[in-house]
Scaffold this active site. Structure first.
Site, mmCIF file in Angstrom:
data_model
loop_
_atom_site.group_PDB
_atom_site.id
_atom_site.type_symbol
_atom_site.label_atom_id
_atom_site.label_comp_id
_atom_site.label_asym_id
_atom_site.label_seq_id
_atom_site.Cartn_x
_atom_site.Cartn_y
_atom_site.Cartn_z
ATOM 1 N N SER A 75 0.806 -1.220 0.000
ATOM 2 C CA SER A 75 0.000 0.000 0.000
ATOM 3 C C SER A 75 0.837 1.267 0.000
ATOM 4 O O SER A 75 0.381 2.315 -0.480
ATOM 5 C CB SER A 75 -0.946 0.010 1.210
ATOM 6 O OG SER A 75 -0.217 -0.114 2.417
ATOM 7 N N ASP A 236 -6.254 7.428 8.471
ATOM 8 C CA ASP A 236 -6.253 6.163 9.206
ATOM 9 C C ASP A 236 -5.120 6.080 10.220
ATOM 10 O O ASP A 236 -5.007 5.093 10.947
ATOM 11 C CB ASP A 236 -6.207 4.961 8.253
ATOM 12 C CG ASP A 236 -4.895 4.851 7.475
ATOM 13 O OD1 ASP A 236 -3.947 5.605 7.759
ATOM 14 O OD2 ASP A 236 -4.827 3.998 6.568
ATOM 15 N N HIS A 239 -1.142 5.059 7.313
ATOM 16 C CA HIS A 239 -0.486 5.370 6.046
ATOM 17 C C HIS A 239 -0.109 6.853 5.984
ATOM 18 O O HIS A 239 -0.759 7.689 6.607
ATOM 19 C CB HIS A 239 -1.408 5.020 4.872
ATOM 20 C CG HIS A 239 -1.654 3.561 4.735
ATOM 21 N ND1 HIS A 239 -2.731 2.921 5.318
ATOM 22 C CD2 HIS A 239 -0.943 2.589 4.102
ATOM 23 C CE1 HIS A 239 -2.685 1.624 5.050
ATOM 24 N NE2 HIS A 239 -1.613 1.393 4.319
#
Length: 338
Positions: A75, A236, A239
């Site tokens: 990610s 979040d 990240h």
């Protein structure tokens, strides 16, 4: 055991360092599991964004055949946490590389959110079909959180690097970031997360350099700022934000450009600690794991690739370059392979 010897043994599969942390007592194990579950709930409850657009396509308007830049990994390589393709690390590096090389760059991204190193093989299959000139790989965080054996993790990474290098593609790996900077992770899990992350980053460096690639330590990316500045994280709290990804791209870009021979030597002049240092690979890997932005690549000493303590490696710590986020109308929409 020193960090260098631990990294060497992890990279060669001699020990399992991920779980061998000497935890004493069932109570502490239970506490760590509770902390891990709480951190996971916090991250998932704040995660509302989908993957950003890939940004695949052509950047730069210079003459010549485009440089093909492949982006692989998890990610962090996808750019999860931002909304615009222009804010993702692949687009940031592609745009800046096109300016440095004075040639167009074609970005092809195959990274997948949630990927561990075991999924790199499939990504490499797709990337090789595009005949990339250089590949950026960002991987490792999910290997730590999923408690993948480090020796297994680095074996997959080494195989991916070897396949790419054998095809003529230069490889730059951003090693496992320091998960000890993640806000939802509390002590004592935070301390262990930092240790596991750095151990894996050092082992990754040994494996990548042995396979012919070079690494850049992402570490805490922005040092103390990344751990204390909420602006560096996305919603979040796990990240990076656009600013965080720009910082990561800034430390990756010099190594990507240098691997292609387009990094201006003038930008390295007058940099103090950033001088070249040659060490045995295990020592170099251990040093780099604790210093964000440090590049490690294979080298020779008096014509020999190895010494009494193993292969030689060159450490170089360049000043991060400033990267400008591309305007929305500069981000192409053409598909991979076009």
């Amino acid at each position: 055991m020193t960090r260098a010897s631990r990294a060497r043994r992890l990279a060669t599969g001699a020990v399992y360092g991920g779980g061998g942390v000497g935890l004493a007592g069932a109570a502490l194990v239970t506490l760590l599991r509770q902390e891990a579950r709480a951190a996971r709930r916090t991250v998932q409850s704040h995660r509302t964004q989908a993957d950003p657009p890939t940004g695949n396509g052509r950047y730069g308007r210079g003459p010549g055949t485009p440089i093909v830049l492949a982006v692989l990994g998890d990610s962090s390589a996808v750019g999860l946490g931002v909304e615009r393709a222009a804010e993702t690390p692949g687009v940031l590096v592609a745009s800046a590389l096109a300016e440095l090389a004075e040639r167009p760059v074609r970005l092809v991204k195959f990274a997948v959110s949630g990927a561990t190193s075991s999924r790199l093989d499939a990504q490499v299959d797709l990337a090789l079909a595009e005949r990339p000139d250089v590949a950026v790989v960002m991987i490792g965080a999910n290997d730590v959180t999923s408690r993948t054996r480090p020796a297994v993790s680095v074996a997959h990474l080494a195989d991916a690097v070897r396949r790419l290098e054998e095809s003529g593609c230069k490889v730059v790996v951003g090693t496992c970031p320091d998960l000890g900077t993640i806000r939802p992770i509390r002590q004592p899990l935070r301390l262990l997360a930092r240790r596991w992350s750095r151990n894996l980053a050092a082992a990754q460096t040994i494996a990548v350099v042995a396979a012919g690639g070079r690494t850049v330590s992402l570490g805490s990316v922005l040092g103390p700022a990344f751990a204390s500045d909420r602006a560096m994280f996305s919603s979040d709290e796990f990240h990076p934000s656009a600013a965080g990804y720009a910082a990561a791209a800034a430390v990756l870009l010099p190594s990507v450009a240098d691997s292609l021979g387009v990094w201006p030597a003038a930008l390295d002049r007058g940099l103090r600690l950033r001088r070249n240092t040659v060490r045995p690979i295990a020592q170099a890997a251990a040093k780099a794991a604790g210093r964000t932005g440090t590049e490690v690549q294979p080298t020779e000493v008096r014509g020999s690739e190895s010494g009494p303590r193993g292969p030689w490696a060159r450490l170089r710590r360049r000043a991060p370059t400033e990267i400008t986020v591309a305007d929305a109308d500069q981000v192409p929409t053409e598909p991979v392979g076009s």
